[in-house]
Scaffold this motif. Structure first.
Motif, short mmCIF file in Angstrom:
data_model
loop_
_atom_site.label_atom_id
_atom_site.label_comp_id
_atom_site.label_asym_id
_atom_site.label_seq_id
_atom_site.Cartn_x
_atom_site.Cartn_y
_atom_site.Cartn_z
N LEU A 1 1.77 1.52 17.30
CA LEU A 1 2.74 0.81 18.12
C LEU A 1 2.39 -0.68 18.24
N GLN A 2 1.13 -1.02 18.22
CA GLN A 2 0.72 -2.39 18.54
C GLN A 2 0.35 -3.23 17.33
N THR A 3 -0.04 -2.60 16.24
CA THR A 3 -0.49 -3.36 15.08
C THR A 3 0.68 -3.57 14.11
N PRO A 4 1.00 -4.84 13.79
CA PRO A 4 2.09 -5.09 12.84
C PRO A 4 1.70 -4.67 11.42
N ARG A 5 2.57 -3.92 10.79
CA ARG A 5 2.36 -3.46 9.41
C ARG A 5 3.70 -3.45 8.70
N VAL B 1 -7.02 7.51 7.73
CA VAL B 1 -8.07 6.49 7.72
C VAL B 1 -7.74 5.38 6.74
N ALA B 2 -7.16 5.74 5.61
CA ALA B 2 -6.78 4.72 4.62
C ALA B 2 -5.68 3.82 5.17
N LEU B 3 -4.74 4.36 5.94
CA LEU B 3 -3.62 3.58 6.45
C LEU B 3 -3.99 2.77 7.69
N GLN B 4 -4.77 3.35 8.62
CA GLN B 4 -5.00 2.73 9.92
C GLN B 4 -6.44 2.29 10.14
N VAL C 1 4.30 9.61 9.89
CA VAL C 1 4.40 10.92 9.21
C VAL C 1 3.04 11.61 9.21
N VAL C 2 1.96 10.84 8.91
CA VAL C 2 0.62 11.43 8.87
C VAL C 2 0.24 11.96 10.24
N VAL C 3 0.43 11.16 11.30
CA VAL C 3 0.06 11.59 12.65
C VAL C 3 0.85 12.82 13.06
N GLN D 1 4.28 1.31 5.57
CA GLN D 1 3.02 1.80 6.14
C GLN D 1 3.23 2.38 7.54
N GLN D 2 4.13 1.76 8.31
CA GLN D 2 4.43 2.30 9.63
C GLN D 2 5.00 3.71 9.53
#
Length: 372
Positions: A45-49, A104-107, A59-61, A53-54
């Motif tokens: 929610l807070q990190t711009p991507r 982990v690779a995405l975030q 989807v991963v979560v 990737q968002q």
């Protein structure tokens, strides 16, 4: 069976044990820890991507939480677990490993907590050998990322947390497996005890009843020409005794059979008389301690059956006391190899805190004594 109770083949109603609340709601306890998924969610929610990737992160979560919850719910609902192939925990572990790596690779650092959830899933649901390999790999990966990758340098605290979590879960897994093993052993022992009870009671009931039937049939055969009316009475008695024995067998198998000392005294007198043995049998069962009457009744039944069947005696006496039973005859006597009957009443007497002694009488014959 869809109801809460089931009828066994022998006609008894056996109630299922109440569900274990810990097993029924264990999945909820596992899901409580999903509160820490707040960190990757806040990061999304807070990190711009970039949008891709968002979307991939959400989807991963979402998939990770769904697979994690699904595994623990299935594990606690046995009827659902039986509908799935046996390898479903392995598949779930593999999916969580892939999703953990993707997260982990995405975030980055904010998703390293996924390794802890994956370790918990593997340790509780997957085969123990596979769980050990998965947990070891995740601990090593976490330590390597924290030590050698600058972007994860702040994640060193995940290593002791993951190790402590894994140790705790391993102990819980071992204790749970032991508990299941002890429960299975307890169920097997209860089943063996029930089979022994049925075998012992059926032996006692049939042995006595059939012995009396044979004695009465032989008597009726001798009387059929000499005294037809008495022979008819003996045949009628055989019919009545056979029906009674059938009812006793049914009650025994269903666990409802209880020997009554007064009935057994009368039955012993009749059995001995029918076999041509002079019976000295008391009529008052009240001299025996009420706590011991059932055991005394079973022992008396088996002892008289053995006298009629094996002793060749002409006289048999029964003595009752507050904590004592003696059955003595003037038959062949001699050493006795314990058969099923003697073993059965020996078990009954020992279970009631008494002692059983079988010996030769002072003037020959056999003397059986039970005492507390």
């Amino acid at each position: 069976m869809s109801s809460a109770t089931a009828t066994s083949p022998v006609g008894t109603t056996r109630h299922r044990p109440p569900p274990d609340p810990g097993a029924r709601w264990g999945w909820a306890m596992a899901c409580v820890w999903l509160v820490f998924m707040l960190f990757p969610v806040l990061d999304l929610l807070q990190t711009p991507r970039p949008l891709s990737q968002q979307v991939a992160g959400w989807v991963v979560v979402t998939l990770f939480v769904a697979v994690y919850v699904h595994g623990f719910v299935i594990a606690d609902l046995g009827w659902m677990q039986r509908r799935l192939p046996s390898w479903w925990p392995v598949a779930g572990t593999a999916v969580l490993l892939v999703l953990s790596a993707a997260g982990v690779a995405l975030q980055g650092l904010s998703s390293m907590g996924l390794f802890i959830y994956t370790s918990a899933y593997a340790m509780f649901l997957a085969p123990l050998r596979l769980a050990s390999v998965v947990v070891g790999a995740l601990v090593a990966t976490t330590a390597a990322l924290a030590a050698f990758v600058d972007a994860f340098s702040g994640g060193a605290f995940f290593v002791p947390v993951l190790v402590a979590t894994v140790v705790t879960m391993a102990v819980a897994r071992v204790l749970e497996d032991r508990r299941d093993l002890f429960r299975e052993l307890g169920e097997e022992m209860a089943l063996v005890a029930e089979r022994e009870r049925v075998a012992r009671d059926v032996h006692d009931v049939l042995g006595h009843s059939l012995t009396v039937v044979v004695a009465k049939a032989e008597l009726a055969e001798r009387l059929v020409d000499l005294d037809p009316e008495r022979a008819k009475a003996e045949i009628a008695s055989i019919r009545s005794l056979s029906r009674e024995a059938l009812g006793e067998v049914r009650a025994t198998v269903s666990g409802l059979r209880v020997a009554r000392l007064g009935d057994e005294l009368a039955s012993a007198r009749e059995a001995l008389t029918s076999a041509g043995i002079v019976a000295d049998v008391p009529t008052d069962p009240d001299v025996v301690d009420p706590r011991r009457r059932i055991v005394v009744a079973w022992v008396l039944r088996e002892a008289v059956t053995n006298v009629v069947r094996h002793s060749g005696a002409s006289r048999c006496s029964v003595e009752l006391g507050d904590a004592r039973l003696v059955v003595a005859d003037d038959g062949r006597g001699g050493p006795h190899a314990p058969g099923n009957g003697l073993r059965g009443i020996g078990e009954r007497v020992r279970a009631a805190g008494g002692t059983l002694t079988v010996s030769c009488g002072p003037e020959g014959g056999t003397r059986l004594e039970v005492a507390w």
